[in-house]
Write a protein that holds these residues in place. Structure first.
Motif, short mmCIF file in Angstrom:
data_model
loop_
_atom_site.label_atom_id
_atom_site.label_comp_id
_atom_site.label_asym_id
_atom_site.label_seq_id
_atom_site.Cartn_x
_atom_site.Cartn_y
_atom_site.Cartn_z
N ALA A 181 -5.45 28.54 31.90
CA ALA A 181 -5.25 29.98 31.70
C ALA A 181 -4.03 30.47 32.46
O ALA A 181 -3.23 31.26 31.95
CB ALA A 181 -6.50 30.74 32.14
N GLN A 182 -3.88 29.99 33.70
CA GLN A 182 -2.72 30.39 34.50
C GLN A 182 -1.42 29.87 33.89
O GLN A 182 -0.42 30.58 33.84
CB GLN A 182 -2.88 29.87 35.93
N ALA A 183 -1.46 28.63 33.42
CA ALA A 183 -0.27 28.06 32.79
C ALA A 183 0.06 28.83 31.51
O ALA A 183 1.24 29.10 31.22
CB ALA A 183 -0.49 26.59 32.48
N GLY A 184 -0.98 29.17 30.74
CA GLY A 184 -0.76 29.93 29.52
C GLY A 184 -0.20 31.31 29.79
O GLY A 184 0.68 31.79 29.08
N ALA A 185 -0.72 31.97 30.87
CA ALA A 185 -0.23 33.29 31.22
C ALA A 185 1.23 33.22 31.64
O ALA A 185 2.05 34.07 31.30
CB ALA A 185 -1.09 33.89 32.33
N GLY A 186 1.57 32.17 32.42
CA GLY A 186 2.95 32.00 32.85
C GLY A 186 3.87 31.75 31.68
O GLY A 186 4.98 32.31 31.60
N SER A 187 3.44 30.94 30.73
CA SER A 187 4.25 30.65 29.56
C SER A 187 4.43 31.89 28.70
O SER A 187 5.52 32.14 28.18
CB SER A 187 3.58 29.54 28.73
N ALA A 188 3.36 32.68 28.57
CA ALA A 188 3.45 33.90 27.77
C ALA A 188 4.40 34.90 28.41
O ALA A 188 5.21 35.54 27.72
CB ALA A 188 2.05 34.51 27.61
N ALA A 189 4.33 35.03 29.74
CA ALA A 189 5.22 35.96 30.44
C ALA A 189 6.68 35.53 30.29
O ALA A 189 7.57 36.36 30.06
CB ALA A 189 4.83 36.04 31.91
N ALA A 190 6.92 34.22 30.42
CA ALA A 190 8.28 33.71 30.28
C ALA A 190 8.81 33.94 28.87
O ALA A 190 9.98 34.29 28.67
CB ALA A 190 8.32 32.23 30.63
N LEU A 191 7.93 33.74 27.87
CA LEU A 191 8.34 33.94 26.48
C LEU A 191 8.67 35.40 26.20
O LEU A 191 9.68 35.72 25.55
CB LEU A 191 7.23 33.47 25.55
N GLN A 194 9.67 37.63 28.39
CA GLN A 194 10.91 37.94 29.09
C GLN A 194 12.11 37.43 28.30
O GLN A 194 13.15 38.11 28.18
CB GLN A 194 10.90 37.31 30.49
N GLU A 195 11.98 36.22 27.76
CA GLU A 195 13.07 35.65 26.97
C GLU A 195 13.36 36.49 25.73
O GLU A 195 14.53 36.76 25.39
CB GLU A 195 12.70 34.21 26.57
N LYS A 196 12.28 36.92 25.04
CA LYS A 196 12.46 37.73 23.84
C LYS A 196 13.07 39.08 24.18
O LYS A 196 13.90 39.62 23.43
CB LYS A 196 11.12 37.91 23.13
N LEU A 235 20.37 41.78 24.47
CA LEU A 235 21.69 41.22 24.23
C LEU A 235 22.16 41.50 22.80
O LEU A 235 23.32 41.84 22.56
CB LEU A 235 21.66 39.71 24.50
N ARG A 236 21.25 41.37 21.84
CA ARG A 236 21.60 41.65 20.45
C ARG A 236 22.01 43.11 20.29
O ARG A 236 23.01 43.42 19.62
CB ARG A 236 20.41 41.34 19.55
N GLN A 237 21.25 44.01 20.94
CA GLN A 237 21.57 45.44 20.82
C GLN A 237 22.91 45.77 21.50
O GLN A 237 23.73 46.52 20.96
CB GLN A 237 20.44 46.26 21.46
N LEU A 238 23.11 45.15 22.66
CA LEU A 238 24.35 45.39 23.39
C LEU A 238 25.57 44.90 22.60
O LEU A 238 26.59 45.60 22.49
CB LEU A 238 24.30 44.69 24.75
#
Length: 246
Positions: free
Chosen positions: A189-199, A201-203, A209-212
């Motif tokens: 669950a912790q690994a999944g939460a970390g992966s979701a947060a990173a994803l 943030q990336e999006k 960047l696209r808008q800028l």
């Protein structure tokens, strides 16, 4: 006492039933199949199932039994493991581990009348939990599945080599199994939460960047002579292609 002595002896007979090519130098029959190594054990491929020890030594077990009721228990538990070892829902890796519990489970059934009458019996719960948890894994090449397999192997080994006539042993192993599964679930669950947060943030960074970049292009194209739809296409659509390529 006679039955317990027989069960101990059967558990540590030389592995004469091992398949051709396996180590036949001796060792517990309950370890049958482990000579193939950890990789083969985890993958489950190419490894034949262990024998039903209860059926294999049925006559000896019946001779050591005290009466007809014990004879019936021996036959019922033997049939129970026939079903476990042939059940397609139970992964072969788990079936082999459960097969190592044949003699301990038989001892529990012979010594405790509540074994058949109570679904909450510690031995039954321990066996059922191993089977149900093992069935939840689709791929034993995954790290979580391998960790689970290693833990169950260790618990089963402790049962077989320990005082498996004591019901408390199974209660302890069941608690250890549940604690391991709970810890594994928390880690996932912790690994999944970390992966979701990173994803996320990336999006978010990608969107900014696209808008800028689109706004920057739109500003530079504002005074360029040409159709408005072309300027809009370059700044709003083609800018995303450029960013993707970059």
């Amino acid at each position: 006492a006679q039955m317990m002595e027989l069960l101990r002896r059967l558990a540590y007979l030389p592995s004469v039933q091992a398949p051709m090519g396996a180590n036949t130098a001796g060792g517990p029959i309950s370890n049958w199949g482990e000579d193939y190594g950890d990789a083969a054990w985890a993958s489950g491929g190419g490894m034949p199932m262990p024998p039903n020890l209860i059926h294999l030594h049925r006559d000896e077990l019946r001779q050591a039994a005290t009466g007809n009721l014990d004879h019936m228990v021996i036959d019922v538990v033997g049939s129970l493991f026939d079903q476990i070892l042939s059940d397609p829902k139970v992964p072969p890796q788990m079936a082999r581990l459960l097969a190592r519990l044949q003699l301990p489970v038989l001892r529990a059934a012979l010594g405790d009348p509540s074994f058949f009458s109570s679904r909450k019996h510690p031995v039954r719960r321990f066996v059922n939990r191993i089977a149900s948890l093992g069935a939840a894994f689709e791929d034993f090449d995954e790290d979580a599945a391998r960790e689970f397999l290693t833990k169950v192997r260790a618990l089963v080994q402790e049962v077989v080599e320990g005082e498996f006539d004591q019901i408390e042993v199974y209660q302890q192993k069941l608690l250890a199994l549940e604690a391991f599964v709970a810890e594994q679930s928390r880690s996932d669950a912790q690994a999944g939460a970390g992966s979701a947060a990173a994803l996320l943030q990336e999006k978010e960074d990608e969107l900014r960047l696209r808008q800028l970049y689109a706004d920057r292009l739109a500003g530079e194209l504002k005074d360029v002579t040409g159709p408005a739809f072309v300027r809009d296409f370059v700044s709003r659509v083609w800018s995303q292609v450029l960013l993707k390529a970059a």
